[in-house]
Design a protein around this motif. Structure first.
Motif, PDB file in Angstrom:
ATOM      1  N   ARG A 167       0.762  -1.200  -0.164  1.00 47.26           N
ATOM      2  CA  ARG A 167      -0.019  -0.066  -0.015  1.00 47.26           C
ATOM      3  C   ARG A 167       0.799   1.339  -0.138  1.00 47.26           C
ATOM      4  NH1 ARG A 167      -5.167   1.237   0.977  1.00 47.26           N
ATOM      5  NH2 ARG A 167      -5.779  -0.829   1.531  1.00 47.26           N
ATOM      6  N   ASP A 168       2.026   1.409   0.974  1.00 46.79           N
ATOM      7  CA  ASP A 168       2.615   2.355   0.767  1.00 46.79           C
ATOM      8  C   ASP A 168       3.616   2.721  -0.403  1.00 46.79           C
ATOM      9  OD1 ASP A 168       2.230   3.296   3.405  1.00 46.79           O
ATOM     10  OD2 ASP A 168       3.781   2.102   4.325  1.00 46.79           O
ATOM     11  N   ALA A 169       3.769   1.460  -1.053  1.00 42.44           N
ATOM     12  CA  ALA A 169       4.592   1.466  -2.496  1.00 42.44           C
ATOM     13  C   ALA A 169       3.460   2.097  -3.374  1.00 42.44           C
ATOM     14  CB  ALA A 169       4.917   0.186  -3.024  1.00 42.44           C
ATOM     15  N   ALA A 170       2.170   1.827  -3.409  1.00 49.89           N
ATOM     16  CA  ALA A 170       1.066   2.196  -4.373  1.00 49.89           C
ATOM     17  C   ALA A 170       1.018   4.008  -4.020  1.00 49.89           C
ATOM     18  CB  ALA A 170      -0.158   1.532  -3.847  1.00 49.89           C
ATOM     19  N   ILE A 171       1.221   4.412  -2.670  1.00 47.02           N
ATOM     20  CA  ILE A 171       0.917   5.730  -2.729  1.00 47.02           C
ATOM     21  C   ILE A 171       2.210   6.362  -3.280  1.00 47.02           C
ATOM     22  CG2 ILE A 171       1.129   7.329  -0.547  1.00 47.02           C
ATOM     23  CD1 ILE A 171      -0.154   5.417   1.279  1.00 47.02           C
ATOM     24  N   VAL A 172       3.415   5.966  -3.007  1.00 48.12           N
ATOM     25  CA  VAL A 172       4.446   6.757  -3.936  1.00 48.12           C
ATOM     26  C   VAL A 172       4.196   6.726  -5.146  1.00 48.12           C
ATOM     27  CG1 VAL A 172       6.996   6.546  -4.635  1.00 48.12           C
ATOM     28  CG2 VAL A 172       6.184   5.856  -2.350  1.00 48.12           C
ATOM     29  N   LEU A 206       8.678   8.135   6.859  1.00 48.39           N
ATOM     30  CA  LEU A 206       9.426   9.074   6.403  1.00 48.39           C
ATOM     31  C   LEU A 206       9.904   8.630   5.167  1.00 48.39           C
ATOM     32  CD1 LEU A 206      11.157  11.693   6.787  1.00 48.39           C
ATOM     33  CD2 LEU A 206      12.783  10.642   7.906  1.00 48.39           C
ATOM     34  N   GLU A 207      10.313   7.486   4.941  1.00 51.15           N
ATOM     35  CA  GLU A 207      10.703   6.875   3.672  1.00 51.15           C
ATOM     36  C   GLU A 207       9.520   7.130   2.631  1.00 51.15           C
ATOM     37  OE1 GLU A 207      11.825   2.764   4.192  1.00 51.15           O
ATOM     38  OE2 GLU A 207      13.701   3.241   4.479  1.00 51.15           O
ATOM     39  N   THR A 208       8.359   6.596   3.227  1.00 49.88           N
ATOM     40  CA  THR A 208       7.223   6.827   2.074  1.00 49.88           C
ATOM     41  C   THR A 208       7.104   8.380   1.523  1.00 49.88           C
ATOM     42  OG1 THR A 208       6.044   5.082   3.244  1.00 49.88           O
ATOM     43  CG2 THR A 208       4.588   6.466   1.696  1.00 49.88           C
ATOM     44  N   PHE A 209       7.069   9.253   2.727  1.00 50.81           N
ATOM     45  CA  PHE A 209       7.107  10.777   2.461  1.00 50.81           C
ATOM     46  C   PHE A 209       8.159  11.146   1.209  1.00 50.81           C
ATOM     47  CE2 PHE A 209       8.499  14.982   3.171  1.00 50.81           C
ATOM     48  CZ  PHE A 209       7.403  15.929   3.034  1.00 50.81           C
ATOM     49  N   SER A 210       9.397  10.536   1.654  1.00 48.44           N
ATOM     50  CA  SER A 210      10.490  11.103   0.817  1.00 48.44           C
ATOM     51  C   SER A 210      10.224  10.418  -0.554  1.00 48.44           C
ATOM     52  CB  SER A 210      11.998  10.619   1.585  1.00 48.44           C
ATOM     53  OG  SER A 210      13.033  10.571   0.722  1.00 48.44           O
ATOM     54  N   TYR A 211      10.215   9.366  -0.579  1.00 48.63           N
ATOM     55  CA  TYR A 211      10.045   8.719  -2.032  1.00 48.63           C
ATOM     56  C   TYR A 211       8.917   9.417  -2.895  1.00 48.63           C
ATOM     57  CZ  TYR A 211      13.420   5.003  -0.977  1.00 48.63           C
ATOM     58  OH  TYR A 211      14.578   4.579  -0.681  1.00 48.63           O
ATOM     59  N   SER A 212       7.605   9.738  -1.985  1.00 51.69           N
ATOM     60  CA  SER A 212       6.509  10.367  -2.724  1.00 51.69           C
ATOM     61  C   SER A 212       7.093  11.821  -3.243  1.00 51.69           C
ATOM     62  CB  SER A 212       5.535  10.710  -1.739  1.00 51.69           C
ATOM     63  OG  SER A 212       4.951   9.110  -1.489  1.00 51.69           O
ATOM     64  N   MET A 213       7.808  12.328  -2.529  1.00 49.63           N
ATOM     65  CA  MET A 213       8.137  13.825  -2.660  1.00 49.63           C
ATOM     66  C   MET A 213       9.025  13.812  -4.236  1.00 49.63           C
ATOM     67  SD  MET A 213      10.328  16.551  -0.405  1.00 49.63           S
ATOM     68  CE  MET A 213      11.721  15.281  -0.365  1.00 49.63           C
ATOM     69  N   PHE A 214       9.920  12.886  -4.032  1.00 43.38           N
ATOM     70  CA  PHE A 214      10.940  12.895  -5.061  1.00 43.38           C
ATOM     71  C   PHE A 214      10.125  12.342  -6.425  1.00 43.38           C
ATOM     72  CE2 PHE A 214      14.232  13.292  -1.931  1.00 43.38           C
ATOM     73  CZ  PHE A 214      14.880  14.298  -2.385  1.00 43.38           C
ATOM     74  N   TYR A 239      -2.649   1.947  -7.863  1.00 49.63           N
ATOM     75  CA  TYR A 239      -3.078   2.011  -6.540  1.00 49.63           C
ATOM     76  C   TYR A 239      -4.036   0.906  -6.066  1.00 49.63           C
ATOM     77  CZ  TYR A 239      -4.550   4.019  -2.182  1.00 49.63           C
ATOM     78  OH  TYR A 239      -4.523   3.941  -0.635  1.00 49.63           O
ATOM     79  N   VAL A 240      -5.212   0.912  -6.652  1.00 51.91           N
ATOM     80  CA  VAL A 240      -6.088  -0.389  -6.546  1.00 51.91           C
ATOM     81  C   VAL A 240      -5.649  -1.706  -6.564  1.00 51.91           C
ATOM     82  CG1 VAL A 240      -8.548  -1.242  -6.892  1.00 51.91           C
ATOM     83  CG2 VAL A 240      -8.012   1.316  -7.002  1.00 51.91           C
ATOM     84  N   LEU A 241      -4.797  -1.806  -7.687  1.00 54.86           N
ATOM     85  CA  LEU A 241      -4.345  -3.435  -7.625  1.00 54.86           C
ATOM     86  C   LEU A 241      -3.417  -3.474  -6.450  1.00 54.86           C
ATOM     87  CD1 LEU A 241      -4.024  -3.533 -11.637  1.00 54.86           C
ATOM     88  CD2 LEU A 241      -5.267  -5.061 -10.185  1.00 54.86           C
ATOM     89  N   GLN A 242      -2.325  -2.662  -6.236  1.00 55.76           N
ATOM     90  CA  GLN A 242      -1.260  -2.737  -5.522  1.00 55.76           C
ATOM     91  C   GLN A 242      -1.787  -2.831  -4.026  1.00 55.76           C
ATOM     92  OE1 GLN A 242       1.592  -3.761  -6.489  1.00 55.76           O
ATOM     93  NE2 GLN A 242       2.707  -3.701  -4.671  1.00 55.76           N
ATOM     94  N   SER A 243      -3.054  -2.079  -3.684  1.00 57.26           N
ATOM     95  CA  SER A 243      -3.461  -1.998  -2.522  1.00 57.26           C
ATOM     96  C   SER A 243      -4.050  -3.553  -2.027  1.00 57.26           C
ATOM     97  CB  SER A 243      -4.682  -0.981  -2.175  1.00 57.26           C
ATOM     98  OG  SER A 243      -4.224   0.228  -2.436  1.00 57.26           O
ATOM     99  N   HIS A 244      -4.357  -4.253  -2.843  1.00 60.23           N
ATOM    100  CA  HIS A 244      -4.758  -5.738  -2.765  1.00 60.23           C
ATOM    101  C   HIS A 244      -3.822  -6.772  -3.113  1.00 60.23           C
ATOM    102  CE1 HIS A 244      -8.634  -3.666  -3.411  1.00 60.23           C
ATOM    103  NE2 HIS A 244      -9.163  -4.480  -2.509  1.00 60.23           N
ATOM    104  N   GLN A 245      -2.436  -6.195  -3.119  1.00 59.48           N
ATOM    105  CA  GLN A 245      -1.198  -7.023  -3.320  1.00 59.48           C
ATOM    106  C   GLN A 245      -0.726  -7.775  -2.239  1.00 59.48           C
ATOM    107  OE1 GLN A 245       0.145  -9.216  -5.297  1.00 59.48           O
ATOM    108  NE2 GLN A 245       1.314  -7.784  -6.677  1.00 59.48           N
ATOM    109  N   THR A 246      -0.375  -8.809  -2.012  1.00 56.47           N
ATOM    110  CA  THR A 246       0.258  -9.509  -1.155  1.00 56.47           C
ATOM    111  C   THR A 246       1.413  -9.664  -1.277  1.00 56.47           C
ATOM    112  OG1 THR A 246      -0.226 -11.721  -1.844  1.00 56.47           O
ATOM    113  CG2 THR A 246      -1.788 -10.842  -0.555  1.00 56.47           C
ATOM    114  N   THR A 247       2.377  -9.475  -0.097  1.00 58.14           N
ATOM    115  CA  THR A 247       4.068  -9.622  -0.006  1.00 58.14           C
ATOM    116  C   THR A 247       4.414 -11.161  -0.384  1.00 58.14           C
ATOM    117  OG1 THR A 247       3.896  -9.971   2.335  1.00 58.14           O
ATOM    118  CG2 THR A 247       3.930  -7.612   1.364  1.00 58.14           C
ATOM    119  N   SER A 248       3.647 -12.045  -0.432  1.00 58.64           N
ATOM    120  CA  SER A 248       4.138 -13.332  -0.635  1.00 58.64           C
ATOM    121  C   SER A 248       3.099 -14.113  -1.221  1.00 58.64           C
ATOM    122  CB  SER A 248       4.337 -14.316   0.626  1.00 58.64           C
ATOM    123  OG  SER A 248       3.440 -13.960   1.599  1.00 58.64           O
TER     124      SER A 248
END
Length: 459
Positions: free
Chosen positions: A52-57, A117-125, A391-400
């Protein structure tokens, strides 16, 4: 009218060197965009961010890109200077892109490794990078309509651009193949080092081609000569009254969804779902872009009209529908078939992308006073839709990713989010795109000028 077209330099076919110099102008954007859509979600999840954080970026970059295209298009229509906008956007891309894949700079400064902070930084850049990307994209796309009024030469310029897009993508995957082979990702720092080298190499190669473009391409004179006429700038409402505008916008939006969503989930699919070798996340995309490059070059040699644009787009859409169905049903034990599927994906991508962008030129016709707005507004729809879809797809993604066993304890097909993103979404978008194309009237007055179609492609 025939005599007028013989005297008017803007309706004559353009030279091959002009096509070449224009085609390389989007290489920096293309090679960074390829890295963005292929590896960003994979990179962010590998360094510890949640899906979900990756999708936000990803979404923050797409939204910034979307609004930047609107403002850039309006400013270019008002003031012109395509090359200045292109150069400024390229500079911003080069400066900001390394920060997207170069690790969390604020985290290093503040000595804080929190995920927030990581999510904010990557989103800003990501947002900064996409603003520069939008300025380069809109100025480069709009130039096609101001370089020539010759319909077939406009398609040649678009085909050249698409061919070098494939070169840029192949370059990225060649770089990635070397980096993944030399640097092994045993830790978060190793992963960041891998993608930092990919980013630096991509920027260096892309900037070289930006210099070639700026030196070899002249500022379009057509836009300058129309500046003193009533067609110098066309109001937005003019386009909103045209049915073809909405049809072209829908086709372009759907085509971009096909390409971008499938590209974003390709690496996930071959590694997680099919469990192929690590090299496959570079080899499979490379096959796609080799095929796309060959098809894009061949498309430059075809004399175009509205009927052919529709026919070739329909062919690409039908191919993608079959590819999407194959991906949904492909079991892990015959994963090698993915290499064959990738050949057809590459062909379909080229057919759909070249014709979809060329439909924009048909829409603009000789009304070049609003060409940047058309490119910008269509790109706005493209960026917003792709960002929301991912964003919608990645929000439903699982890590494994899970697997399922049948009654004989054999692995069966599991319809993961990745399969939906790579198979179902592109297939549905292709189907709708083909349906919309069927009802288009590209031969209508003000679109393609028939006398120009009998001229040769290039000088």
């Amino acid at each position: 009218m025939t005599g007028g077209s013989e005297e008017d330099p803007f309706t004559k076919p353009i030279g091959r060197w002009s096509v070449f110099f224009y085609g390389v102008g989007h290489m920096l954007n293309d090679i960074t965009a390829s890295c963005w859509f292929t590896y960003l979600l994979l990179f962010l999840t590998q360094i510890g961010l949640s899906p979900r954080d990756a999708a936000i970026v990803m979404l923050s970059g797409q939204v910034a890109d979307a609004f930047a295209t609107i403002f850039t298009g309006e400013l270019i229509d008002r003031f012109g200077h395509f090359k200045i906008w292109h150069a400024a956007g390229s500079l911003l891309v080069a400066i900001s892109f390394s920060s997207v894949f170069g690790g969390c700079l604020p985290c290093s400064i503040l000595h804080n490794d929190s995920l927030t902070l990581e999510t904010f930084s990557y989103s800003m850049f990501a947002a900064i990078f996409n603003i520069g990307w939008a300025a380069t994209q809109v100025s480069h796309m709009a130039m096609v309509n101001c370089i020539s009024l010759n319909s077939t030469s406009r398609v040649a310029l678009t085909s050249s651009r698409n061919a070098f897009t494939m070169v840029a993508n192949l370059g990225l995957y060649a770089i990635a193949l070397v980096v993944f082979g030399v640097i092994k990702a045993g830790s978060k720092e190793d992963t960041e080092t891998q993608y930092r080298w990919i980013a630096y190499s991509s920027i260096t190669i892309g900037c070289c081609f930006v210099v070639i473009f700026l030196m070899g391409t002249k500022e379009p004179r057509l836009r300058i000569e129309l500046k003193q006429t009533s067609r110098a700038r066309i109001p937005w409402v003019y386009w909103f009254r045209k049915l073809l505008y909405y049809q072209v916008a829908m086709v372009y939006l759907l085509t971009r969804l096909v390409l971008n969503v499938s590209q974003a989930y390709l690496a996930f699919f071959v590694i997680d779902d099919l469990q192929m070798d690590q090299s496959a996340k570079a080899l499979v995309p490379a096959i796609i872009y080799i095929c796309s490059f060959v098809v894009s070059v061949l498309l430059q040699e075809i004399p175009w009209n509205g009927r052919r644009l529709k026919a070739y787009y329909t062919a690409g859409g039908i191919i993608w529908i079959f590819c999407g169905a194959a991906i949904l049903l492909l079991p892990r034990d015959i994963s090698s078939f993915m290499y064959a599927i990738s050949v057809f994906i590459g062909i379909a991508n080229a057919l759909m992308m070249v014709t979809a962008i060329s439909m924009q030129s048909v829409l603009v016709g000789a009304e070049v006073g609003g060409c940047a707005f058309v490119c910008g507004s269509l790109s706005f729809l493209d960026k917003m839709s792709c960002g929301l879809a991912l964003y919608v797809l990645q929000s439903h993604q699982t890590t494994s990713p899970r697997g399922q066993l049948n009654n004989n304890n054999q692995q069966s097909v599991y319809l993961s989010v990745t399969r939906y993103g790579l198979g179902l979404v592109p297939a549905l978008c292709s189907f709708v795109g083909v349906a919309v194309t069927f009802f288009m009237e590209l031969e209508a007055a003000g679109s393609l000028s028939k006398p120009l179609l009998r001229e040769p492609l290039l000088e």
